[in-house]
Structures are given as C-alpha cells and as structure tokens.
Design a protein around this motif. Structure first.
Motif, mmCIF file in Angstrom:
data_model
loop_
_atom_site.group_PDB
_atom_site.id
_atom_site.type_symbol
_atom_site.label_atom_id
_atom_site.label_comp_id
_atom_site.label_asym_id
_atom_site.label_seq_id
_atom_site.Cartn_x
_atom_site.Cartn_y
_atom_site.Cartn_z
ATOM 1 N N GLN A 162 2.260 4.377 7.857
ATOM 2 C CA GLN A 162 3.165 3.386 8.289
ATOM 3 C C GLN A 162 2.946 3.510 9.995
ATOM 4 O O GLN A 162 3.129 4.433 10.406
ATOM 5 C CB GLN A 162 4.620 4.028 7.659
ATOM 6 C CG GLN A 162 5.698 2.691 8.056
ATOM 7 C CD GLN A 162 6.909 2.959 7.577
ATOM 8 O OE1 GLN A 162 7.341 3.950 7.105
ATOM 9 N NE2 GLN A 162 7.686 1.917 7.522
ATOM 10 N N GLY A 163 2.626 2.446 10.469
ATOM 11 C CA GLY A 163 2.641 2.314 11.917
ATOM 12 C C GLY A 163 1.531 2.843 12.538
ATOM 13 O O GLY A 163 1.048 2.811 13.667
ATOM 14 N N SER A 164 0.320 2.958 11.869
ATOM 15 C CA SER A 164 -0.945 3.576 12.051
ATOM 16 C C SER A 164 -1.819 2.560 12.591
ATOM 17 O O SER A 164 -1.736 1.284 11.722
ATOM 18 C CB SER A 164 -1.302 4.459 11.162
ATOM 19 O OG SER A 164 -1.893 3.742 10.071
ATOM 20 N N PRO A 165 -3.008 2.773 13.287
ATOM 21 C CA PRO A 165 -4.087 1.687 13.601
ATOM 22 C C PRO A 165 -4.890 1.408 12.264
ATOM 23 O O PRO A 165 -5.272 0.287 12.243
ATOM 24 C CB PRO A 165 -4.915 2.496 14.555
ATOM 25 C CG PRO A 165 -3.996 3.358 15.007
ATOM 26 C CD PRO A 165 -3.125 3.765 14.262
ATOM 27 N N VAL A 168 11.004 -0.960 5.506
ATOM 28 C CA VAL A 168 9.980 -1.529 4.976
ATOM 29 C C VAL A 168 10.520 -2.853 4.320
ATOM 30 O O VAL A 168 11.919 -3.142 4.265
ATOM 31 C CB VAL A 168 9.434 -0.599 3.673
ATOM 32 C CG1 VAL A 168 8.501 0.483 4.146
ATOM 33 C CG2 VAL A 168 10.589 -0.077 2.981
ATOM 34 N N ASP A 169 9.614 -3.759 3.905
ATOM 35 C CA ASP A 169 10.126 -4.968 3.210
ATOM 36 C C ASP A 169 11.070 -4.897 1.901
ATOM 37 O O ASP A 169 12.092 -5.198 1.450
ATOM 38 C CB ASP A 169 9.219 -5.829 3.067
ATOM 39 C CG ASP A 169 8.411 -6.470 4.207
ATOM 40 O OD1 ASP A 169 9.050 -6.392 5.343
ATOM 41 O OD2 ASP A 169 7.450 -6.502 4.225
ATOM 42 N N ARG A 170 10.448 -3.764 1.009
ATOM 43 C CA ARG A 170 11.009 -3.452 -0.232
ATOM 44 C C ARG A 170 11.242 -2.003 -0.408
ATOM 45 O O ARG A 170 10.194 -1.199 -0.028
ATOM 46 C CB ARG A 170 10.013 -4.138 -1.391
ATOM 47 C CG ARG A 170 9.940 -5.593 -1.563
ATOM 48 C CD ARG A 170 11.285 -6.245 -1.895
ATOM 49 N NE ARG A 170 11.690 -5.535 -3.599
ATOM 50 C CZ ARG A 170 11.330 -6.132 -4.403
ATOM 51 N NH1 ARG A 170 10.751 -7.301 -4.414
ATOM 52 N NH2 ARG A 170 11.575 -5.628 -5.562
ATOM 53 N N GLY A 171 11.763 -1.703 -1.491
ATOM 54 C CA GLY A 171 12.134 -0.216 -1.747
ATOM 55 C C GLY A 171 11.963 -0.243 -3.284
ATOM 56 O O GLY A 171 12.736 -0.915 -3.960
ATOM 57 N N PHE A 172 11.136 0.528 -4.017
ATOM 58 C CA PHE A 172 11.040 0.629 -5.286
ATOM 59 C C PHE A 172 11.718 2.128 -5.661
ATOM 60 O O PHE A 172 11.189 3.086 -5.424
ATOM 61 C CB PHE A 172 9.733 0.521 -5.790
ATOM 62 C CG PHE A 172 9.167 -0.953 -5.814
ATOM 63 C CD1 PHE A 172 9.927 -2.056 -6.366
ATOM 64 C CD2 PHE A 172 8.113 -1.457 -4.852
ATOM 65 C CE1 PHE A 172 9.311 -3.574 -6.275
ATOM 66 C CE2 PHE A 172 7.868 -2.457 -4.388
ATOM 67 C CZ PHE A 172 8.225 -3.734 -5.363
#
Length: 365
Positions: free
Chosen positions: A251-254, A282-286
């Motif tokens: 997450q947030g990495s190149p 994040v947009d969704r959480g499962f």
C-alpha cells in the motif's frame, strides 16, 4: 500447577517432562512449531518438529538447512516419555495442534486455528472449511490451550459463499469499468484462500512476488490454485481487468504504479469493525480471517471436552470469563504471539501486536 504439561517461560511455552518448547519466541534446543507464520516459527532453534504439510513453507521462510523433523497427521513420536502427535488446525497450510500425553494426562496446544461458527466439527459436510489446508480436528483432552485472537462476541464471520460473491462482484464491476482490483491480505494463508475462492473467469490474476513464493509451496502440497501472473508478465491492456493479490505492505508503494487506475480492498477479520476500513484507507473491506470467530472458538473448545482451558493471545479476559461461566477451570498465558500481521522485517522484529480495541460500531461498512 507444579505438574502441568505446559508452562509459560521467558522463551515460550515449555513442556517440563519432555524438555521442549512449543512455538518459542527465543532460541531453544527443541521446538515444536504449529505453523509457519512469523510469530510462531522463528529462526535459531536447534531442532524443529512440525507437520509434514508445513515443510515446504517452513523451509521457504526459515531456510532449507534447518534441522526439521516432520510428522503426518496423528503420527506419534515419544520424547522423554511424552507422546507427541500433531492434528490439523485449519488455519493455514500445515497448521497443527500439538497433542501431548504423559502419565495418563492429555493436553492440546492449539496454536492458531480456524473454525467458523457454523462449521461442522464431527465429520459432516460443510461449506465453510478452509479449502487450502486440512480442516480443524477436535482432539479430546484434559486441558486445551486456545488462542483468542477474535475472542469477542462481535466477531462472527460471513459465510464463505457470501464473502466470495461480494469479492467477485467488486472485481467484476471494476473490470467492467476498466480498472484493476487490488486485493490485499497476508501473503501466507490469506492470499491463498482468496485465490482459491475467487472466480478466475472474471479476468487475469496477478500476484506479488511474496505471494507467488508461497503459492509454489501450496501447489507442491497439492492445493489447487488458479493460474497467476507476475506483474511484469501481463500486457498493460489486460491490467485493466486484473485482480491483483498482494500483501498489505504494498500500500502506497511504487510497485502499484504499473497498474494505473485501480480500486483497492483489504481482507481481514478486523474489517468487522466499523472504522477499520477508514484506518486502512481502502475502498473496500472484506471480513475474512484464518482464525476462529467467537462462536467458532466456543464450539472448538467445547468439542475437546477439556475441563481446563488456558487462553493465549487476543481477548484473553473476555474468553476466560465466558469459560468460567460454563463451569470450566480457565486461566491465561501471556505470550508474544500476534495476529499474523508480520509481513515486514520491522513488524517481525517488534514481535506481537495487540488486537484493536473495538470502540466502533461492529457493523460491516
């Protein structure tokens, strides 16, 4: 008690008559390892004993040269008068419960285990077993050492059918809109369950290198997984329909730049808490876990017939109180186990993490 089969020591859980440890967090001469997550399987032990199914993952994570002895499920070895056998825990590939028998007493150390509240425990067919490893097997004992990672009544997992239907709908909608779907989960165990449950007809599946390494061990153990690609193997045009399975550390990495426009999601039991998705940004959480939920913990513990229960990492106090209300002799061990969120060197070096305080409304957002 002075004659307990397992006691807590600075090195970890210790069996005095057998002179060995179970999932020790400091180097010891003889270690039984329940599974290969980094908070349970650590480098530096003189001799390792683990399940046959866990060998590939253990050697991948700890080194090919470790002194490893493996046992098949239910196979018995005698060590200094203690009869040791390993039994499936349903958590990840090779995850085991450790049965110890000595002078008529039987103790079971569960390690981490997966049992959903409506999962069958006595041989019935169930749709909510972990399809990527041997299912949890209740083992009768006098004393059961249980985890309590999700030991609160708010934690109740959705059925896997509904979970994967939600994931597939999210992926299909993104593919239709021309954007990739980044689904993040721990690279060992969670990623393979996600891969085994999604519908590969929706589009191509890309996996991060950390996931691919462990997929190799799963496939070698006979676990069926769909075909996957490395990020460098898929044409750019196909990326817009792809499901990308990766650990949370991306997450947030190149690394993510190559996917262009994408929607992201995180799969975790912690997604049961309202606000967890926002904290993850994040947009969704499962809601998906490789640990037992609250009713699963209850069913698993009661199925052992144990009169005494020792609770380890998680919400120990709540679980101990519930057990005592059932008339059981219950207490807790303080351990250094975490919630499997050990996906990078800094987290692994830091050791265990504490479960979040559920101050938010437990509804799934």
């Amino acid at each position: 008690m002075h004659d307990d089969l397992v006691v807590a020591t600075p090195e970890g859980l210790y069996c005095p008559p057998g002179d060995f440890h179970i999932d020790p967090w400091r180097p010891v001469s003889h270690a039984i390892v329940t599974h290969a997550h980094a908070d349970h399987a650590r480098r530096g032990h003189g001799h390792y004993l683990a399940s046959h199914d866990s060998e590939g993952v253990l050697r991948s994570r700890l080194g090919e040269d470790i002194a490893l002895q493996t046992l098949g499920w239910g196979e018995v070895v005698d060590h200094r008068g203690v009869r040791i056998s390993l039994h499936p825990a349903g958590h990840v590939l090779g995850s085991a419960q450790v049965r110890l028998e000595h002078r008529g007493r039987v103790w079971v150390a569960s390690g981490d285990y997966f049992v959903a509240g409506d999962t069958a425990l006595h041989g019935e067919v169930s749709g909510d077993l972990n399809a990527t490893c041997a299912p949890f097997e209740p083992v009768r004992c006098h004393c059961f050492i249980t985890e309590s990672t999700f030991g609160l009544p708010i934690y109740r997992w959705p059925t896997q059918a509904s979970l994967f239907a939600d994931i597939n709908r999210w992926w299909a909608a993104n593919a239709e809109a021309g954007r990739a779907s980044l689904l993040m989960g721990y690279s060992f165990g969670k990623a393979q369950r996600m891969l085994a449950g999604v519908d590969p007809s929706i589009g191509p599946i890309v996996v991060h290198g950390a996931v691919d390494t462990l997929n190799t061990a799963y496939r070698a153990a006979g676990v069926p997984l769909p075909p996957t690609f490395a990020a460098t193997e898929l044409p750019k045009a196909e990326m817009k329909r792809a499901l990308v399975v990766a650990p949370p550390s991306v997450q947030g990495s190149p690394w993510l730049r190559r996917f262009g426009d994408y929607s992201d999601a995180f799969a975790s039991g912690w997604m049961q808490l309202r606000g967890a998705r926002r904290r993850r940004a994040v947009d969704r959480g499962f809601v998906m876990s490789d640990h037992a939920d609250w009713p699963g913990l209850q069913r698993a513990i009661l199925a052992t017939g144990a009169e005494r229960v020792i609770v380890t990492h998680g919400y120990e106090a709540v679980m101990v109180r519930w057990l005592q209300e059932q008339g059981l002799d219950a207490g807790a061990f303080r351990t250094e186990y975490g919630d499997d969120a050990l996906e990078d060197p800094t987290a692994e070096a830091a050791g265990a993490t504490s479960p979040p305080t559920p101050t938010m409304d437990p509804a799934v957002s």
